[in-house]
Design a protein around this motif. Structure first.
Motif, PDB file in Angstrom:
ATOM      1  N   ALA A 240      18.390 -45.422   6.332  1.00 37.84           N
ATOM      2  CA  ALA A 240      17.992 -46.943   6.397  1.00 37.84           C
ATOM      3  C   ALA A 240      17.199 -47.285   5.075  1.00 37.84           C
ATOM      4  CB  ALA A 240      16.871 -47.343   7.778  1.00 37.84           C
ATOM      5  N   TYR A 241      17.139 -46.259   4.053  1.00 38.40           N
ATOM      6  CA  TYR A 241      16.342 -46.499   3.143  1.00 38.40           C
ATOM      7  C   TYR A 241      16.853 -47.797   2.321  1.00 38.40           C
ATOM      8  CZ  TYR A 241      14.290 -45.452  -1.772  1.00 38.40           C
ATOM      9  OH  TYR A 241      13.879 -45.458  -2.807  1.00 38.40           O
ATOM     10  N   TYR A 242      18.230 -48.090   2.033  1.00 36.25           N
ATOM     11  CA  TYR A 242      18.657 -49.233   1.456  1.00 36.25           C
ATOM     12  C   TYR A 242      18.321 -50.486   2.088  1.00 36.25           C
ATOM     13  CZ  TYR A 242      22.012 -52.923  -0.006  1.00 36.25           C
ATOM     14  OH  TYR A 242      22.489 -53.840  -0.503  1.00 36.25           O
ATOM     15  N   GLN A 243      18.536 -50.697   3.479  1.00 35.33           N
ATOM     16  CA  GLN A 243      18.183 -51.574   4.446  1.00 35.33           C
ATOM     17  C   GLN A 243      16.747 -52.258   4.208  1.00 35.33           C
ATOM     18  OE1 GLN A 243      19.435 -51.229   8.238  1.00 35.33           O
ATOM     19  NE2 GLN A 243      18.748 -53.354   8.875  1.00 35.33           N
ATOM     20  N   TYR A 244      15.839 -51.204   4.253  1.00 33.58           N
ATOM     21  CA  TYR A 244      14.436 -51.671   4.483  1.00 33.58           C
ATOM     22  C   TYR A 244      13.630 -51.760   2.943  1.00 33.58           C
ATOM     23  CZ  TYR A 244      14.636 -51.002   9.625  1.00 33.58           C
ATOM     24  OH  TYR A 244      15.301 -50.854  10.776  1.00 33.58           O
ATOM     25  N   GLU A 245      14.502 -50.990   1.894  1.00 32.91           N
ATOM     26  CA  GLU A 245      13.487 -50.915   0.762  1.00 32.91           C
ATOM     27  C   GLU A 245      14.181 -51.845  -0.498  1.00 32.91           C
ATOM     28  OE1 GLU A 245      10.789 -49.515   0.489  1.00 32.91           O
ATOM     29  OE2 GLU A 245      10.402 -48.137   2.149  1.00 32.91           O
ATOM     30  N   LEU A 246      15.601 -51.883  -0.391  1.00 33.22           N
ATOM     31  CA  LEU A 246      16.251 -52.328  -1.457  1.00 33.22           C
ATOM     32  C   LEU A 246      17.343 -53.461  -1.067  1.00 33.22           C
ATOM     33  CD1 LEU A 246      17.378 -48.758  -2.436  1.00 33.22           C
ATOM     34  CD2 LEU A 246      15.509 -50.282  -3.288  1.00 33.22           C
ATOM     35  N   SER A 247      17.319 -54.122   0.200  1.00 31.81           N
ATOM     36  CA  SER A 247      18.007 -55.255   0.330  1.00 31.81           C
ATOM     37  C   SER A 247      17.538 -56.458   0.641  1.00 31.81           C
ATOM     38  CB  SER A 247      19.215 -54.764   1.276  1.00 31.81           C
ATOM     39  OG  SER A 247      18.721 -54.538   2.834  1.00 31.81           O
ATOM     40  N   VAL A 248      17.142 -56.836   1.580  1.00 29.36           N
ATOM     41  CA  VAL A 248      16.653 -58.074   2.260  1.00 29.36           C
ATOM     42  C   VAL A 248      15.108 -58.162   2.631  1.00 29.36           C
ATOM     43  CG1 VAL A 248      17.008 -59.850   3.845  1.00 29.36           C
ATOM     44  CG2 VAL A 248      18.834 -58.697   3.329  1.00 29.36           C
ATOM     45  N   ALA A 249      14.599 -59.069   1.684  1.00 35.99           N
ATOM     46  CA  ALA A 249      13.141 -59.113   1.977  1.00 35.99           C
ATOM     47  C   ALA A 249      12.726 -59.655   3.274  1.00 35.99           C
ATOM     48  CB  ALA A 249      12.609 -60.270   0.748  1.00 35.99           C
ATOM     49  N   PRO A 250      11.666 -58.970   3.618  1.00 31.21           N
ATOM     50  CA  PRO A 250      11.230 -59.591   5.099  1.00 31.21           C
ATOM     51  C   PRO A 250      10.398 -60.702   4.968  1.00 31.21           C
ATOM     52  CG  PRO A 250       9.688 -57.698   4.121  1.00 31.21           C
ATOM     53  CD  PRO A 250      10.807 -57.918   3.291  1.00 31.21           C
ATOM     54  N   GLY A 251      10.018 -61.610   6.055  1.00 26.60           N
ATOM     55  CA  GLY A 251       9.117 -62.500   6.115  1.00 26.60           C
ATOM     56  C   GLY A 251       9.996 -63.904   6.099  1.00 26.60           C
ATOM     57  N   TRP A 252       8.994 -64.952   6.033  1.00 29.33           N
ATOM     58  CA  TRP A 252       9.429 -66.206   5.860  1.00 29.33           C
ATOM     59  C   TRP A 252       9.960 -66.471   4.334  1.00 29.33           C
ATOM     60  CZ3 TRP A 252       8.404 -70.854   9.000  1.00 29.33           C
ATOM     61  CH2 TRP A 252       7.705 -70.435  10.312  1.00 29.33           C
ATOM     62  N   LYS A 253      11.404 -67.006   4.322  1.00 32.80           N
ATOM     63  CA  LYS A 253      11.839 -67.234   3.120  1.00 32.80           C
ATOM     64  C   LYS A 253      12.960 -68.385   2.954  1.00 32.80           C
ATOM     65  CE  LYS A 253      15.552 -63.826   3.495  1.00 32.80           C
ATOM     66  NZ  LYS A 253      16.231 -62.572   3.079  1.00 32.80           N
ATOM     67  N   LEU A 254      13.214 -68.504   1.749  1.00 38.41           N
ATOM     68  CA  LEU A 254      14.266 -69.861   1.340  1.00 38.41           C
ATOM     69  C   LEU A 254      15.400 -68.994   0.822  1.00 38.41           C
ATOM     70  CD1 LEU A 254      14.789 -73.127   1.441  1.00 38.41           C
ATOM     71  CD2 LEU A 254      14.567 -72.550  -1.236  1.00 38.41           C
ATOM     72  N   GLY A 255      16.486 -69.353   1.322  1.00 33.08           N
ATOM     73  CA  GLY A 255      17.664 -68.671   0.661  1.00 33.08           C
ATOM     74  C   GLY A 255      17.981 -67.404   0.758  1.00 33.08           C
ATOM     75  N   GLY A 256      18.690 -66.711  -0.110  1.00 34.74           N
ATOM     76  CA  GLY A 256      18.805 -65.189  -0.248  1.00 34.74           C
ATOM     77  C   GLY A 256      19.821 -64.791   0.887  1.00 34.74           C
ATOM     78  N   TRP A 257      19.854 -63.826   1.259  1.00 31.79           N
ATOM     79  CA  TRP A 257      20.764 -63.047   2.482  1.00 31.79           C
ATOM     80  C   TRP A 257      20.373 -63.174   3.575  1.00 31.79           C
ATOM     81  CZ3 TRP A 257      25.602 -62.025   1.388  1.00 31.79           C
ATOM     82  CH2 TRP A 257      26.404 -61.645   0.121  1.00 31.79           C
ATOM     83  N   GLY A 258      21.123 -63.172   4.615  1.00 31.06           N
ATOM     84  CA  GLY A 258      20.482 -63.173   6.142  1.00 31.06           C
ATOM     85  C   GLY A 258      20.286 -61.728   6.235  1.00 31.06           C
ATOM     86  N   PRO A 259      19.253 -61.523   7.277  1.00 33.72           N
ATOM     87  CA  PRO A 259      18.774 -60.459   7.530  1.00 33.72           C
ATOM     88  C   PRO A 259      19.400 -59.618   8.753  1.00 33.72           C
ATOM     89  CG  PRO A 259      17.151 -62.009   8.400  1.00 33.72           C
ATOM     90  CD  PRO A 259      18.285 -62.638   7.566  1.00 33.72           C
ATOM     91  N   TRP A 260      20.700 -59.275   8.832  1.00 33.84           N
ATOM     92  CA  TRP A 260      21.414 -59.042   9.916  1.00 33.84           C
ATOM     93  C   TRP A 260      20.950 -57.584  10.203  1.00 33.84           C
ATOM     94  CZ3 TRP A 260      25.056 -62.003  12.263  1.00 33.84           C
ATOM     95  CH2 TRP A 260      25.423 -63.234  11.618  1.00 33.84           C
ATOM     96  N   SER A 261      20.835 -57.300  11.478  1.00 30.93           N
ATOM     97  CA  SER A 261      20.119 -56.115  12.031  1.00 30.93           C
ATOM     98  C   SER A 261      20.667 -55.542  13.242  1.00 30.93           C
ATOM     99  CB  SER A 261      18.750 -56.420  12.092  1.00 30.93           C
ATOM    100  OG  SER A 261      18.494 -57.309  13.374  1.00 30.93           O
ATOM    101  N   PHE A 262      20.232 -56.226  14.486  1.00 30.58           N
ATOM    102  CA  PHE A 262      20.937 -55.574  15.694  1.00 30.58           C
ATOM    103  C   PHE A 262      22.248 -56.080  15.787  1.00 30.58           C
ATOM    104  CE2 PHE A 262      18.597 -59.382  16.819  1.00 30.58           C
ATOM    105  CZ  PHE A 262      19.526 -60.131  17.698  1.00 30.58           C
ATOM    106  N   SER A 263      23.009 -56.631  15.257  1.00 30.20           N
ATOM    107  CA  SER A 263      24.377 -57.182  15.493  1.00 30.20           C
ATOM    108  C   SER A 263      25.153 -57.281  14.346  1.00 30.20           C
ATOM    109  CB  SER A 263      24.559 -58.304  16.295  1.00 30.20           C
ATOM    110  OG  SER A 263      24.239 -59.618  15.386  1.00 30.20           O
TER     111      SER A 263
END
Length: 345
Positions: A240-263
């Motif tokens: 999960a290193y890429y997913q949690y550290e390098l891809s999608v920023a957590p928190g309230w945000k505008l734009g970017g990529w969707g934080p797909w996770s459990f589906s």
């Protein structure tokens, strides 16, 4: 004050050039406690709303598995618990007195809904001058997001989007209507926050990458992780290193990529024209947790001195989506008039 996201541990696009064309700008909103005015960008703050414009209401069916509560119930409950958490107490002393416990039970009891249309609740107000890349129709410079603070068929609050020209509001509404009903736990009642917008670069969640690239990323991620965690070499850690550290920023945000996770991702297609919609706003249940600590802004890395109270530093708006998930609002790039989409991840 500003908020500064630490640099990512590696420049992943230099290692996997296929990711470079997939880079997108997101704007982390970094909501923090404050007293915003209608003339500021905010979460949970007052909206710049014309006095002669009808306030929107919800007429849809709501999930009635639990009794709703009033907005005043939520505010009083939070104030009671905030005061309790902040006052000193002995190691065996209860958090609440008997009288406070009885009052809390009363505030959490709920009431039957009268079935009348429910006034919507302000969620976000975003000015173009504050939010780089905020999509707006021609002549507009302000996005306002409201929702019905009850669960609907999608197990989410129903959002309502308004774009307007701020300068055209010359006679603002002073006392907007408030919803009679909010969800039983107050999860959809945002506390007022001022914003500290910060642009960052994101890459797709692993779920949205081609299988070949994802496989190579996983091999690299495991090797990269074990460089600093040799004890995990035989346990498959690092996936999960890429997913949690390098891809999608957590928190309230505008734009970017969707934080797909459990589906797995599915096409977010406009119901009107079938064009693929793009993420507009992510409503988050928290800006960081145990798996996303590297995204904690530099300014927030020193814990506050003294008791924190009910409002945790990682979640100033106190909004909770599902079991601590995210709500994404997607819009159609063809027309702002096309209906938006909502998703929980």
């Amino acid at each position: 004050m500003v908020r500064t996201t630490p640099l990512r541990p590696v420049d992943i696009a230099s290692i996997f050039p296929e990711l470079a064309p997939l880079a997108r700008q997101a704007v982390r909103l970094h909501p923090r406690p404050g007293i915003p005015t209608p003339y500021e960008s905010s979460i949970g703050g007052p909206l710049l709303w014309p006095a002669n414009e009808k306030w929107p209401v919800c007429t849809e069916m709501h999930d009635d598995s639990e009794l709703p509560v009033s907005l005043d119930d939520v505010r009083r409950r939070r104030a009671l618990l905030e005061a309790a958490w902040l006052r000193p107490r002995g190691p065996k002393e209860n958090l609440l007195s008997q009288e406070e416990r009885a009052l809390l039970d009363t505030l959490q009891a709920g009431h039957p809904s009268d079935g009348e249309p429910n006034a919507l609740l302000p969620v976000a107000q975003l000015y173009l001058r504050d939010i780089p890349g905020l999509p707006c129709p021609d002549g507009a410079d302000l996005l306002q997001v409201l929702w019905c603070p009850l669960d609907h068929e999608t197990s989410l609050p129903a959002a309502y989007l308004v774009w307007r020209d701020a300068a055209s509001v010359v006679d603002p509404l002073v006392s907007p209507p408030e919803p009679a009903d909010v969800d039983h736990y107050g999860n959809y009642v945002p506390e007022p926050c001022i914003l500290h917008p910060e642009p960052v670069i994101e890459y797709p969640a692993p779920h949205e990458l081609p299988e070949d690239l994802l496989d190579r990323l996983a091999v690299w991620a495991r090797a990269e992780w074990t460089k600093s965690h040799p004890e995990d070499e035989d346990h498959g850690s690092g996936d999960a290193y890429y997913q949690y550290e390098l891809s999608v920023a957590p928190g309230w945000k505008l734009g970017g990529w969707g934080p797909w996770s459990f589906s797995d991702p599915w096409p977010m297609l406009c119901a009107t024209c079938k064009t693929e919609c793009r993420p507009l706003l992510t409503v988050s249940s928290g800006e960081w947790d145990g798996g996303s600590g590297s995204w904690i802004p530099l300014e927030d890395r020193v814990p506050p001195a003294g008791p924190v109270g009910l409002r945790e530093p990682s979640d100033p708006p106190m909004v909770s989506i599902g079991r601590g998930y995210n709500m994404q609002i997607y819009i159609c790039p063809v027309s702002f008039d096309h209906p938006h989409l909502e998703n929980m991840q």
